[in-house]
Design a protein around this motif. Structure first.
Motif, PDB file in Angstrom:
ATOM      1  N   VAL A  19       0.868  -1.029  -0.072  1.00  0.00           N
ATOM      2  CA  VAL A  19       0.214  -0.043  -0.106  1.00  0.00           C
ATOM      3  C   VAL A  19       0.999   1.413  -0.065  1.00  0.00           C
ATOM      4  N   ASP A  20       0.434   2.466  -0.457  1.00  0.00           N
ATOM      5  CA  ASP A  20       0.981   3.709  -0.182  1.00  0.00           C
ATOM      6  C   ASP A  20       0.098   4.236   1.146  1.00  0.00           C
ATOM      7  N   VAL A  21       0.994   4.410   2.114  1.00  0.00           N
ATOM      8  CA  VAL A  21       0.392   4.753   3.510  1.00  0.00           C
ATOM      9  C   VAL A  21      -0.187   5.931   3.301  1.00  0.00           C
ATOM     10  N   HIS A  22       0.508   7.142   2.556  1.00  0.00           N
ATOM     11  CA  HIS A  22      -0.178   8.410   2.528  1.00  0.00           C
ATOM     12  C   HIS A  22      -1.503   8.302   1.640  1.00  0.00           C
ATOM     13  N   TYR A  23      -1.465   7.545   0.527  1.00  0.00           N
ATOM     14  CA  TYR A  23      -2.897   7.421  -0.221  1.00  0.00           C
ATOM     15  C   TYR A  23      -3.850   6.832   0.680  1.00  0.00           C
TER      16      TYR A  23
END
Length: 445
Positions: free
Chosen positions: A136-140
């Protein structure tokens, strides 16, 4: 003694561009280097524009509090007006004061606390879709979650498709604005360049969507619990409501303030926790003791001091808003120097929060530093992630509650393993964005 007409010290620059060649490729380090080499009040130059960089808490307090009525938002902030309009972030004077008074009741602590169950519920929905081992992209992920919370609390908007469209259009608009701000040559928006036309199309779409929310809110027989309903119902001393244009500008501003900064607080918190497993262990121990697997409620907030310290420290190390500026409306004095009318004073949280006079080992992520009453001992403007003075962020209580609830809800079920151990790369726009997101792998707690 009258203020000195000389300029504060500062780095030498090029004849035409000044310090832009030093600032543009490494703006965060540039501010830090200037403050450390030239002191608490320094001069920099962007092209023909001279700017003071104030780094001492007393100087910052003078600008944000003592002399606040003689300063307005600076030239950089004004460039976001095509998107944010004349909302609380950019409005000035009597108009700003009227809007602040109209908006303030919607953010009373007693009302903000009623949104806690919604925050927990939407966090649980996100977690239900996560799978161990997933990249995953944590910020997204956290940007999507805080966007859902903002759109639900602000507009009572539930539809995931509508949420995604609104969020993507806003992000594209800000990317276009940031590109425009980074260019030395800026064509006025009325000139039909391809870039200006794209920006105007995106903004027009955003305005149509928000205008639809307002029309729906006005048509309701009974007002909802969302913030827009409360703004529609608000009346000033003369009994006058906000116009549709004012409502739209405030809604756009509140959405941005209530979405992006909290997403970044959570994103940077998890980035730091993934790099500091001992801190994460202490955090998990607190959650086991207090929550035992439950999603936190309002009643739990005061029983999670270490969680609160982690959020506070994350905003110190990586402040979501890393720079604010004010422009003098008359000749003033600051630190013994004359501030001529029209000059901008920058104050960088990125610099202040790394000041070793107040934060020993400032580059270290150490939440424990906040557990022995540090906040009460600090000068008021050594730590100011939400700004300060009359224009302190109206949603700070909302944001802090949201960050603590989500951090605890997520962290009891999952942890993140970063794909890279390299230091993060930043993309400083109006907020402190991670340049390429925060790639990570989900692990079951």
């Amino acid at each position: 003694m009258p203020p000195s007409s000389k300029l504060p010290p500062g780095p030498p620059g090029r004849f035409f561009s000044g310090n832009l060649h030093q600032f543009l490729p490494r703006r965060l380090d540039f501010f830090l280097d200037v403050a450390r080499e030239y002191g608490d009040l320094a001069t920099i130059r962007f092209g023909p524009r001279r700017i003071f960089l104030a780094s001492h808490p007393d100087l910052i307090e003078q600008v944000l509090v003592t002399d606040a009525k003689h300063y307005i938002k600076h030239f950089g902030a004004q460039l976001y007006r095509p998107v944010l309009g004349n909302g609380l972030v950019l409005s000035e004077g009597d108009f700003w004061l009227r809007q602040r008074k109209l908006s303030q009741p919607a953010f009373l602590k007693s009302r903000v606390l009623t949104y806690a169950p919604l925050m927990g519920d939407l966090a649980d929905r996100m977690l239900a879709n996560w799978r161990p081992g997933e990249k995953v992209d944590v910020h997204y992920e956290f940007s999507s979650l805080t966007s859902a919370i903002a759109l639900k609390t602000l507009f009572d908007l539930d539809d995931p498709g509508d949420r995604e469209e609104f969020t993507n259009t806003l992000r594209e608009s800000f990317d276009l604005m940031s590109y425009r701000i980074g260019n030395l040559l800026k064509f006025p928006l009325w000139i039909p360049t391809p870039h200006n036309l794209r920006l105007k199309r995106k903004v027009a779409h955003l305005y149509r969507v928000v205008d639809g929310f307002i029309a729906h809110g006005r048509a309701r027989k009974e007002p909802g619990n969302d913030l827009l309903s409360r703004l529609i119902a608000a009346r000033d001393e003369d009994g006058k409501p906000m116009t549709d244009r004012q409502l739209r500008d405030e809604a756009m501003t509140l959405y941005l303030a209530g979405h992006e900064t909290t997403a970044l607080t959570l994103s940077w918190s998890w980035h730091l926790l993934a790099r500091h497993p001992k801190v994460e262990e202490k955090l998990v121990d607190e959650w086991k003791t207090v929550l035992n697997g439950r999603t936190p409620t309002v009643e739990d907030l005061t029983r999670l001091p270490y969680t609160d310290a982690v959020v506070t420290e994350a905003m110190r190390v990586y402040p979501p808003v890393y720079l604010i500026g004010r422009q003098a409306t008359k000749d003033l004095e600051l630190g013994g120097y004359r501030v001529p009318k029209g000059l901008t004073v920058f104050m960088a949280q990125w610099v202040s929060h790394r000041d070793p006079r107040y934060f020993p080992d400032p580059e270290e992520f150490r939440p424990e530093r906040w557990l022995d009453g540090l906040a009460s001992r600090l000068p008021r403007y050594a730590y100011y992630p939400f700004g300060g003075g009359p224009r302190v962020c109206i949603g700070n209580t909302f944001a802090l509650m949201e960050a603590v609830i989500i951090l605890a809800a997520v962290g009891q079920r999952f942890r993140f393993t970063l794909e890279s151990h390299a230091p993060p790369e930043f993309e400083p726009q109006i907020t402190l964005l991670p340049k390429d997101g925060i790639p990570a792998v989900l692990k079951r707690r």
